[in-house]
Design a protein around this motif. Sequence first.
Motif, short mmCIF file in Angstrom:
data_model
loop_
_atom_site.label_atom_id
_atom_site.label_comp_id
_atom_site.label_asym_id
_atom_site.label_seq_id
_atom_site.Cartn_x
_atom_site.Cartn_y
_atom_site.Cartn_z
N THR A 52 0.83 -1.19 0.00
CA THR A 52 0.00 0.00 0.00
C THR A 52 0.87 1.24 0.00
O THR A 52 2.05 1.19 0.33
CB THR A 52 -0.93 0.01 1.24
N ASP A 55 0.22 6.64 2.63
CA ASP A 55 -0.91 7.10 3.43
C ASP A 55 -1.96 6.02 3.62
O ASP A 55 -3.00 6.26 4.22
CB ASP A 55 -1.56 8.32 2.76
N GLY A 56 -1.72 4.83 3.13
CA GLY A 56 -2.68 3.75 3.24
C GLY A 56 -2.66 3.08 4.60
O GLY A 56 -1.81 3.36 5.45
N ASP A 85 -4.93 -2.69 -6.25
CA ASP A 85 -5.82 -2.48 -5.11
C ASP A 85 -6.78 -3.65 -4.90
O ASP A 85 -7.31 -3.82 -3.79
CB ASP A 85 -6.56 -1.15 -5.24
N ASN A 88 -4.65 -5.52 -2.66
CA ASN A 88 -4.68 -4.90 -1.34
C ASN A 88 -5.96 -5.23 -0.59
O ASN A 88 -5.96 -5.39 0.63
CB ASN A 88 -4.52 -3.38 -1.48
N TYR A 109 -10.82 0.85 3.61
CA TYR A 109 -10.04 1.74 2.76
C TYR A 109 -10.11 1.30 1.29
O TYR A 109 -10.08 2.13 0.38
CB TYR A 109 -8.59 1.74 3.24
N TYR A 110 -10.22 -0.02 1.08
CA TYR A 110 -10.19 -0.56 -0.28
C TYR A 110 -11.54 -1.10 -0.75
O TYR A 110 -11.60 -1.84 -1.74
CB TYR A 110 -9.14 -1.67 -0.36
N SER A 194 -11.83 5.65 -6.04
CA SER A 194 -12.37 6.27 -4.83
C SER A 194 -12.72 7.72 -5.11
O SER A 194 -11.96 8.44 -5.76
CB SER A 194 -11.34 6.19 -3.70
N SER A 197 -10.09 9.80 -3.19
CA SER A 197 -8.71 9.66 -3.69
C SER A 197 -8.75 8.86 -4.98
O SER A 197 -8.70 7.62 -4.94
CB SER A 197 -7.83 8.96 -2.65
N ILE A 200 -6.79 5.72 -5.69
CA ILE A 200 -7.13 4.50 -4.97
C ILE A 200 -8.37 3.86 -5.61
O ILE A 200 -9.37 4.54 -5.86
CB ILE A 200 -7.42 4.78 -3.48
N LYS A 202 -11.41 1.00 -5.34
CA LYS A 202 -12.14 0.26 -4.32
C LYS A 202 -12.96 -0.87 -4.94
O LYS A 202 -13.45 -0.77 -6.06
CB LYS A 202 -13.07 1.19 -3.55
#
Length: 217
Positions: A52, A55-56, A85, A88, A109-110, A194, A197, A200, A202
């Motif tokens: 990641t 900041d993850g 991701d 992740n 987060y993901y 996302s 972000s 990123i 998801k």
Amino acid sequence: MARRTVTTAAALAASAALLLTACGGSDDKSSDDIKGADKRSSSPSASASATTGGDGPDLGLPKDFELVFDFDKPSDAKHAAALTDAQNYMRAIYHGIVAQDPDDPAYQYYSDAQGAQYAKSQIQAAVKGGWTITGTDKYYDAETTTLSGGKRVLVTFCENQAKAYSKEIKTGKVLRTEENLDSYLKHRLLMVPSSGSPQIWKVQVIEVLGKAKECQA
């Protein structure tokens, strides 16, 4: 592997319907048949571990458990980010299982929507059963497909969980099982950027098919 709770047939049907809706269609056609879809394959070549960004969330796992992502990196930047991701997300589910935390921030987060619900259900099953994870879990045969509109990517890959085992937390006993068709799973993940972000991606929808003969090689 005894620990994995695969979605029920009803849940799979619901997620498949949601997947088709999210892809912009409502008929019975597979998302792979979407007109104008740009499909790219990533064949397995070398083991890799998903990581990641700075900041993850923490995605660390114990030394007695290894995730192997045997994927090639797609040449398309969007596909590469979505695939990373997706890795992740899988790692985040295991992080939540190890932490025994159904509200672990890593999977949140993901993922969102049904993707987050699925992750939480997997962690809740581990907490209720009193087990964690050990061994090696392998993912391979990844494919990435641009869906209608170009803003979403469908990621698919196989999983062989024959060498990944449940481990009782209280006793430390490893619940070993022999490799069989139940060891092979097929994953389909609808990835979206996302809103907070865009870099990123998801998991919005995940479909997990058990006894995946096409993944048995």
